[in-house]
Enzyme design. Structure first.
Site, mmCIF file in Angstrom:
data_model
loop_
_atom_site.group_PDB
_atom_site.id
_atom_site.type_symbol
_atom_site.label_atom_id
_atom_site.label_comp_id
_atom_site.label_asym_id
_atom_site.label_seq_id
_atom_site.Cartn_x
_atom_site.Cartn_y
_atom_site.Cartn_z
ATOM 1 N N GLU A 177 0.804 -1.224 0.000
ATOM 2 C CA GLU A 177 0.000 0.000 0.000
ATOM 3 C C GLU A 177 0.842 1.283 0.000
ATOM 4 O O GLU A 177 0.815 2.069 0.957
ATOM 5 C CB GLU A 177 -0.953 0.010 1.199
ATOM 6 C CG GLU A 177 -1.905 -1.166 1.227
ATOM 7 C CD GLU A 177 -2.895 -1.114 2.390
ATOM 8 O OE1 GLU A 177 -2.776 -0.214 3.241
ATOM 9 O OE2 GLU A 177 -3.776 -1.969 2.448
ATOM 10 N N GLU A 381 -5.182 -8.636 1.035
ATOM 11 C CA GLU A 381 -5.838 -8.241 2.295
ATOM 12 C C GLU A 381 -7.315 -8.019 2.056
ATOM 13 O O GLU A 381 -7.705 -7.360 1.085
ATOM 14 C CB GLU A 381 -5.274 -6.927 2.852
ATOM 15 C CG GLU A 381 -3.937 -7.021 3.509
ATOM 16 C CD GLU A 381 -3.487 -5.681 4.089
ATOM 17 O OE1 GLU A 381 -4.337 -4.862 4.477
ATOM 18 O OE2 GLU A 381 -2.258 -5.477 4.131
HETATM 19 O O1 IFM Z 1 -3.951 -2.833 9.251
HETATM 20 C C1 IFM Z 1 -3.943 -2.358 7.941
HETATM 21 C C2 IFM Z 1 -2.769 -2.932 7.179
HETATM 22 O O2 IFM Z 1 -1.557 -2.660 7.807
HETATM 23 C C3 IFM Z 1 -2.733 -2.365 5.791
HETATM 24 N N1 IFM Z 1 -3.994 -2.486 5.128
HETATM 25 C C4 IFM Z 1 -5.184 -2.080 5.841
HETATM 26 C C5 IFM Z 1 -5.207 -2.714 7.210
HETATM 27 C C6 IFM Z 1 -6.473 -2.282 7.971
HETATM 28 O O3 IFM Z 1 -6.481 -0.902 8.130
#
Ligand code: IFM
Length: 476
Positions: A177, A381
């Site tokens: 990200e 994710e």
């Molecule tokens: O916890 C975060 C992660 O580190 C990166 N993506 C989003 C998740 C939830 O906010």
């Protein structure tokens, strides 16, 4: 939850995922490891930021977190008990090259080597992310991501990790990200290092992209197996509000999505991005050869998805709305788009205040497949924070989280059925952990962590996910 809102998001049961579809779970170093001063690790920007009063909810820090560093074997056994096919972790740069450049710290390497071996012994495929936001503080002091030298240092660090683990890691992800690193870290200041300068944020975008490209090149030059190369992006799936919705969507799409996908996958920055940010920067930090370096062939694209966002152009008169999930987090993360406002989305919502819209995932996967045909996708994710309660018997019943996972997996299945090449799904997160600016107040885990005792307890969602992993069948 409001069934009307979820009318397009079927909670289908009985759907089967193919035998090769990978089910895993993900974490990140600073969010779970703790042991911040152990075995030669030096401070990262998140150590500094979380120890700065007022930056993180309740003054929480990652000093102990889930103490994963000291509980590695127990945690590996939990992964094995869930039957995970794969585990996505991140490597802490300040454990490996504690000052960012220069001396390599062997105990840091040994930790990740033990992690990778422990995974392989348990039949779990390692997916390693090189950067999930814990930049060595010394590099920030020298300029951070707005400085080109940070991208060059990243390539050296990638080579060190690649040399150490490059015989065993199956998938390398350079960055997690970069949107957050650039815009929240240097634009809004809601993340470490907490700087608030739009030009710096855009320079950070470019140097993160460059770090990705140089990192892939560095890994390729040292690894000895045949891994997949990847990057993980958090896409903004946008809805337009009213007449000005499309114009606002284009601006945010340029900053949030195409600022990364186009250089990385096409070797160019979008012309509208350069134009709309012209008052903020002249992009002179893009040097000849950079775009070629960034545009490395990739084997898979990591997709992080949680919710959607609704935008329109601000009329300049009404109170400006800013409900993009960062409203309580300092300034605007959107350089050159100060005329865009984020309007509230219909619920239901998770505990983060993020709207639940599984159809957005289906739509995103389809759009990526169309724009980048032939590029396999991996959901690196997806998951939800909810305020769990523990029963007197010590159980955690989390039907909302199961419902969230179920609906999003049904969305993934719909995309696959339409011909999108999705290789796997990693639930965020394996453990409750340090949720950045929210500290420990938000629980994303399928395994609960009691922060007083550090005891781990699988929630109902962990059992539900384990059954899915075992059967590949989306069950009730
Ligand atoms: O916890 C975060 C992660 O580190 C990166 N993506 C989003 C998740 C939830 O906010």
């Amino acid at each position: 939850m409001n069934p009307d809102v979820l009318r397009n998001d079927y909670r289908d049961t009985g759907l089967m995922f193919g035998p090769d579809f990978v089910f895993g779970s993900a974490t990140a170093s600073y969010q779970i490891e703790g042991a911040v001063a152990a075995d030669g690790r030096r401070p990262s920007i998140w150590d500094t930021y979380s120890h700065t009063p007022g930056k993180v909810w309740n003054g929480d820090t990652g000093d102990v977190a889930c103490d994963h560093y000291n509980r590695l074997d127990e945690d590996l056994d939990i992964m094995a008990s869930l039957g995970l096919d794969s585990y996505r972790f991140s490597v802490a740069w300040p454990r490996i090259v504690p000052e960012g450049t220069g001396a390599v710290n062997q105990p840091g390497i040994d930790f990740y080597s033990r992690l990778v071996d422990g995974l392989l012994e348990r039949g779990i495929t390692p997916v390693a992310t090189l950067y999930h936001w814990d930049l060595p503080q010394t590099l920030e002091d020298a300029g951070g991501w707005p400085a080109r030298a940070t991208a060059e240092a990243f390539a050296d660090y990638a080579a060190v990790v690649g040399r150490a683990l490059g015989d065993r890691v199956a998938t390398w992800t350079t960055l997690n990200e970069p949107w957050c690193s650039a815009y929240l870290g240097y634009g809004s200041g809601a993340h470490a290092p907490g700087r608030t300068d739009g030009a710096d944020a855009l320079a950070a975008v470019h140097h993160l992209n460059l770090a990705h490209g140089l990192g892939v090149q560095a890994l390729r030059s040292v690894v000895t197996n045949e891994p997949d190369y990847s990057v993980t992006l958090n896409f903004h799936v946008l809805r337009g509000e009213g007449e000005t919705g499309p114009a606002a969507m284009q601006k945010i799409d340029a900053l949030a999505n195409r600022a990364f996908t186009h250089p990385i996958l096409k070797g160019e920055y979008p012309a509208d991005l350069i134009a709309q940010t012209a008052e903020v920067t002249d992009w002179a930090f893009v040097r000849p050869g950079d775009l070629e370096a960034i545009n490395q062939p990739l084997d898979v694209l990591g997709v992080n998805y949680y919710s959607t966002a609704r935008v329109r152009l601000w009329d300049g008169v009404s109170p400006r709305q800013n409900s993009d999930g960062h409203k309580d987090m300092g300034g605007s993360p959107w350089p050159g788009a100060s005329d865009v406002e984020f309007v509230p989305q219909p619920g239901p919502y998770t505990d983060m205040g993020w709207n639940i819209e599984p159809a957005g995932l289906d739509e995103l996967l389809g759009a990526l497949h169309e724009e980048f045909p032939g590029l396999p996708l991996m959901i690196t994710e997806n998951g939800a924070a909810f305020a769990d309660t523990v029963t007197d018997a010590g159980d955690i019943h989390d039907p909302d989280r199961i419902d969230y996972l179920h609906r999003h997996l049904a969305a993934v299945h719909r995309a696959i059925a339409r011909g999108v090449d999705v290789r796997g799904y990693f639930v965020w997160s394996l453990f409750d952990n340090f949720e950045w600016g929210y500290g420990y107040s938000k629980r994303f885990g399928i395994v609960r962590v009691d922060y007083d005792t550090l005891q781990r307890t699988p929630k109902d969602s962990a059992g539900w996910f384990a059954e899915l992993v075992a059967s590949h069948r989306l069950h009730a």
